[in-house]
Design a protein around this motif. Structure first.
Motif, PDB file in Angstrom:
ATOM      1  N   LEU B 176     -16.993  23.908 -16.068  1.00  0.00           N
ATOM      2  CA  LEU B 176     -18.109  23.543 -15.191  1.00  0.00           C
ATOM      3  C   LEU B 176     -19.420  23.549 -15.965  1.00  0.00           C
ATOM      4  CD1 LEU B 176     -19.173  22.773 -12.443  1.00  0.00           C
ATOM      5  CD2 LEU B 176     -19.111  25.179 -11.760  1.00  0.00           C
ATOM      6  N   ILE B 177     -19.586  24.528 -16.849  1.00  0.00           N
ATOM      7  CA  ILE B 177     -20.825  24.595 -17.628  1.00  0.00           C
ATOM      8  C   ILE B 177     -20.921  23.399 -18.585  1.00  0.00           C
ATOM      9  CG2 ILE B 177     -21.898  25.858 -19.541  1.00  0.00           C
ATOM     10  CD1 ILE B 177     -21.386  28.422 -17.935  1.00  0.00           C
ATOM     11  N   GLY B 179     -19.741  20.548 -18.023  1.00  0.00           N
ATOM     12  CA  GLY B 179     -20.119  19.434 -17.155  1.00  0.00           C
ATOM     13  C   GLY B 179     -21.602  19.440 -16.809  1.00  0.00           C
ATOM     14  N   LYS B 180     -22.161  20.642 -16.671  1.00  0.00           N
ATOM     15  CA  LYS B 180     -23.583  20.757 -16.353  1.00  0.00           C
ATOM     16  C   LYS B 180     -24.450  20.303 -17.511  1.00  0.00           C
ATOM     17  CE  LYS B 180     -22.982  24.893 -13.445  1.00  0.00           C
ATOM     18  NZ  LYS B 180     -23.744  26.052 -12.941  1.00  0.00           N
ATOM     19  N   VAL B 182     -23.318  18.142 -20.153  1.00  0.00           N
ATOM     20  CA  VAL B 182     -23.072  16.777 -20.633  1.00  0.00           C
ATOM     21  C   VAL B 182     -23.899  15.746 -19.864  1.00  0.00           C
ATOM     22  CG1 VAL B 182     -21.015  16.387 -19.187  1.00  0.00           C
ATOM     23  CG2 VAL B 182     -21.340  15.072 -21.270  1.00  0.00           C
TER      24      VAL B 182
END
Lengths: 283, 240
Positions: B176-177, B179-180, B182
């Motif tokens: 998730l991080i 994704g945050k 990118v």
């Protein structure tokens, strides 16, 4: 925004939402038409508090559910840009040969490609395109169009991000996680450019950059940048804590809240995303 | 990684744009020697970089999720050092708006770098890589085009790196991080590209006919990044 449609949607995942709104509903029933309109003006506050309880879950149970959810958002975006490109009210700004027209055509082409890709991946399981999308007054002015575009793109970024772990936990079939990430970053490129277009707009220039500062909506629905549910997983875009670290002070350096919020985009659960979509469009 | 089908025949095409600007700018290697030397001096002050060096002088990123985190940390170090130099010695003719935006980007990359350093230190204190020594000798920091072309290379590469690494990550919180981060790199990439040529934010050199951004393997990314880093990086076991 169509509040009752949102409530119907939430009822699918939270059958008790009407119970929480009951006093409001009975009040509406008891009142006459004119009073009803006045009551409706106050309704968003009641709806807002009900949302916090209602959106406690990601409700997509399979990879196909995730893909159909993505497909719905891509249908919406594709249709939004198709309508924009055909809108007489926007013709002067999206004029032949203009950078604005080129950009919107590029974005539209990507959304069309995403629809085709997702439909291909879903095959017979693909949900059909909704019969129509009504974006209300979105195309009345160029500024309004760009505000809606920003809302959809920034929401799209949050939506894909919110499903990454879901795809992973399902075993990442056919490496769909990588494909989702590849779409996700394209949506972020779109969002950045649309924000730049608003900054450069001849009328009503918005002093913003391609990234999200704090939870500033700049005319888009506040929910686009607000917390999802659970808020611990999907905080508002103004979030300052990552991996348990408060990043305004890290590694011996200090950063402003604005800088930290800009450096990380936040994900969003599907229920909140669909509610945002239905607040901006009827479908 | 099983993304060969995605990359497939386009692999060479993906790698090409990353290298073209370097060749084109080789002329500047000499013109920009002074600025480059300054960059190296500044970057050299960062950290000791020999605690995880192998005897041969190669920095190993390690394996598993820690390897992925070190991989991201290495790229963020590179970006942060680059933008710090851009802000310290702004190119000729920089506008107020460009300076504001590039300063913001510099801060974002520094936050990413400091975040990874703190997070890896907390999770795997014995496995974190040290500070890397960047090599910006091919960048002419006084020249707008040289700076922005390099920025474009780094941002597009960062997007492709995170996109390619996502499926290597085993821990949901890390995924998730990633994704945050990118999507912020993608926002940067689009902005830098628009500065170079308005409307190139997502052109066909980075987004293919399926509407997909690039996703590169660790080895592809490191091959593209290595010319900008003096330390030899080994990412063979990242995610494994």
């Amino acid at each position: 925004m169509n509040l009752f449609q949102i409530i119907r949607e939430i009822e699918k995942v939270d059958p008790e939402i009407m119970d929480r709104l009951t006093h409001r509903r009975s009040a509406l029933t008891a009142l006459g038409d004119i009073s009803k309109k006045m009551a409706l003006a106050a309704a968003p506050i009641a709806i807002g508090s009900a949302f916090n309880k209602a959106m406690g879950q990601q409700t997509l149970n399979s990879v196909n559910d995730v893909l159909n959810y993505a497909l719905l958002l891509e249908y919406l975006e594709e249709d939004f840009y198709a309508q924009a490109l055909a809108a007489p009210t926007l013709a002067a700004n999206l004029s032949a040969g203009s950078p604005a027209l080129g950009a919107i055509q590029t974005i539209k082409a990507h959304e069309t490609a995403h629809v085709a890709l997702l439909k291909g991946a879903l095959g017979a399981n693909a949900n059909p395109r909704p019969s129509s999308f009504n974006f209300g007054t979105a195309f009345a002015t160029y500024a309004s169009f760009l505000t809606f575009a920003q809302a959809f793109e920034d929401t799209g970024v949050r939506a894909y991000k919110g499903q990454a772990t879901k795809i992973k936990d399902a075993g990442n079939p056919n490496n769909l996680l990588t494909i989702a990430l590849q779409i996700h970053s394209v949506e972020a490129r779109h969002a950045s450019h649309v924000r730049y277009m608003r900054r450069a707009a001849p009328a009503g220039s918005i002093a913003q950059y391609g990234w999200v500062t704090n939870a500033e909506a700049n005319g888009a629905p506040a929910a686009v940048y607000g917390a999802g549910n659970p808020a611990a997983t999907f905080p508002a875009e103004s979030n300052l804590v990552q991996g348990g670290l408060t990043l305004t002070s890290v590694g011996g350096n200090t950063y402003t809240a604005a800088e930290v919020s800009e450096a990380f985009d936040e994900g969003l659960d599907n229920t909140t995303v669909v509610a945002i979509a239905r607040s901006a469009a009827t479908f | 990684m099983s993304d060969n089908k995605l990359l497939g025949p386009d692999e060479a095409e993906f790698a090409k744009p990353l290298f073209v600007p370097i060749k084109r700018r080789s002329f500047f290697m000499y013109a920009g020697a002074t600025a480059g030397a300054t960059a190296l001096l500044l970057a050299g002050c960062d950290d000791d970089d020999d605690d995880t060096d192998t005897p041969s002088g190669t920095v190993s990123l390690g394996s598993g999720d820690v390897g992925v985190l070190n991989y991201a940390y290495a790229l963020e170090q590179l970006e942060a050092a680059f933008y710090a130099q851009v802000i310290a010695t702004p190119y000729t003719g920089i506008t107020t708006e460009e300076r504001t935006a590039l300063t913001a980007i510099a801060r974002h990359e520094a936050i990413h770098r400091d975040f990874f350093k703190a997070a890896i230190t907390a999770a795997a204190p014995t496995q974190i890589i040290g500070g890397l020594t960047p090599d910006f000798s091919k960048v002419t920091f006084t020249d707008r085009n040289s700076v922005l072309m390099t920025a474009k290379t780094f941002e597009d590469l960062g997007v492709a790196a995170y996109n390619g690494a996502g499926s290597l990550i085993k821990t949901n919180d890390y995924l998730l991080i990633a994704g945050k981060i990118v999507s912020v790199e993608a926002r940067h990439a689009a902005y830098i590209r628009d500065l170079l040529s308005n409307g190139s934010f997502a052109d066909s050199t980075v987004v293919n006919a399926q509407g997909l951004d690039q996703a590169l393997t660790v080895s592809q990314v490191l091959a593209a990044a290595q010319p900008f880093i003096k330390d030899k990086i080994n990412g063979d076991n990242v995610g494994k």
